[in-house]
Design a protein around this motif. Structure first.
Motif, PDB file in Angstrom:
ATOM      1  N   ASP A   1       0.286   3.191   3.472  1.00 45.37           N
ATOM      2  CA  ASP A   1       0.757   2.494   4.667  1.00 45.37           C
ATOM      3  C   ASP A   1       1.548   1.268   4.213  1.00 45.37           C
ATOM      4  O   ASP A   1       0.975   0.246   3.856  1.00 45.37           O
ATOM      5  CB  ASP A   1      -0.429   2.086   5.546  1.00 45.37           C
ATOM      6  N   ARG A   2       2.842   1.373   4.243  1.00 43.60           N
ATOM      7  CA  ARG A   2       3.696   0.316   3.688  1.00 43.60           C
ATOM      8  C   ARG A   2       3.590  -1.009   4.450  1.00 43.60           C
ATOM      9  O   ARG A   2       4.043  -2.034   3.966  1.00 43.60           O
ATOM     10  CB  ARG A   2       5.148   0.790   3.647  1.00 43.60           C
ATOM     11  N   ARG A   3       2.963  -1.004   5.618  1.00 40.17           N
ATOM     12  CA  ARG A   3       2.752  -2.258   6.359  1.00 40.17           C
ATOM     13  C   ARG A   3       1.652  -3.095   5.736  1.00 40.17           C
ATOM     14  O   ARG A   3       1.568  -4.292   5.957  1.00 40.17           O
ATOM     15  CB  ARG A   3       2.393  -1.960   7.819  1.00 40.17           C
TER      16      ARG A   3
ATOM     17  N   ASP B   1       0.846  -1.192   0.000  1.00 36.14           N
ATOM     18  CA  ASP B   1       0.000   0.000   0.000  1.00 36.14           C
ATOM     19  C   ASP B   1       0.888   1.252   0.000  1.00 36.14           C
ATOM     20  O   ASP B   1       1.861   1.321   0.741  1.00 36.14           O
ATOM     21  CB  ASP B   1      -0.905  -0.017   1.235  1.00 36.14           C
TER      22      ASP B   1
END
Length: 166
Positions: free
Chosen positions: A95-97, A92
């Motif tokens: 939000d890279r998580r 994403d």
């Protein structure tokens, strides 16, 4: 406050929504699974593809919540579908998580090619129901689902304190 439908003296599990929903699920899922015995994917894998197609879910966590499956099991199913090029994972941007899932063209084609099996199953099950009855059942079930999803903790609270016999 609306009058309660169920009373202790008229509560029969054969008329309880929870029992009826669970019983229907327990009867229908094996029928659906059998319809996929000769297919290139399982019924559960098809459900994942359709959930992504219909924007019910877009992450493995969403799928696990909606399907009431263990996150590990969902991850394994997503791995299988990704290895067959039926879906892709992308990080994403906001939000890279978060890892978003999306169908590939092949995933859309597989989902579409197997959908007639479920359409035929449901049409067979519902053949003795009128269009109006089916529409009413769907609308009422969607309404019940929305009510439970909107405030599950509030709706599950007991109206009165239960006395436990000792």
């Amino acid at each position: 406050m609306p009058q309660s439908y169920f009373k202790v003296d008229n509560f029969d599990c054969r008329r309880a929504p929870g029992y009826l929903i669970r019983r229907l699920h327990n009867l229908v899922v094996p029928i659906a699974e059998d319809l996929f015995a000769d297919a290139e994917i399982t019924f559960t894998q098809w459900v994942i593809l359709v959930a992504l197609r219909d924007a019910i879910a877009n992450t493995s966590a969403d799928l696990a919540r909606h399907m009431n499956h263990d996150t590990g099991a969902i991850t394994r199913l997503v791995d299988q579908l990704e290895s067959r090029d039926l879906l892709t994972r992308t990080r994403d941007k906001a939000d890279r998580r978060v890892i978003n899932l999306s169908l590939t063209a092949e995933g859309r084609a597989v989902a579409a090619s197997l959908t007639p099996r479920l359409v035929d199953m449901w049409n067979g099950i519902l053949e003795d129901f009128t269009r109006s009855e089916i529409s009413t059942w769907i609308a009422l079930t969607q309404r019940m689902l929305a009510a439970v999803e909107s405030a599950p903790e509030e709706r599950a609270k007991p109206v009165r304190k239960l006395k436990v016999a000792r």
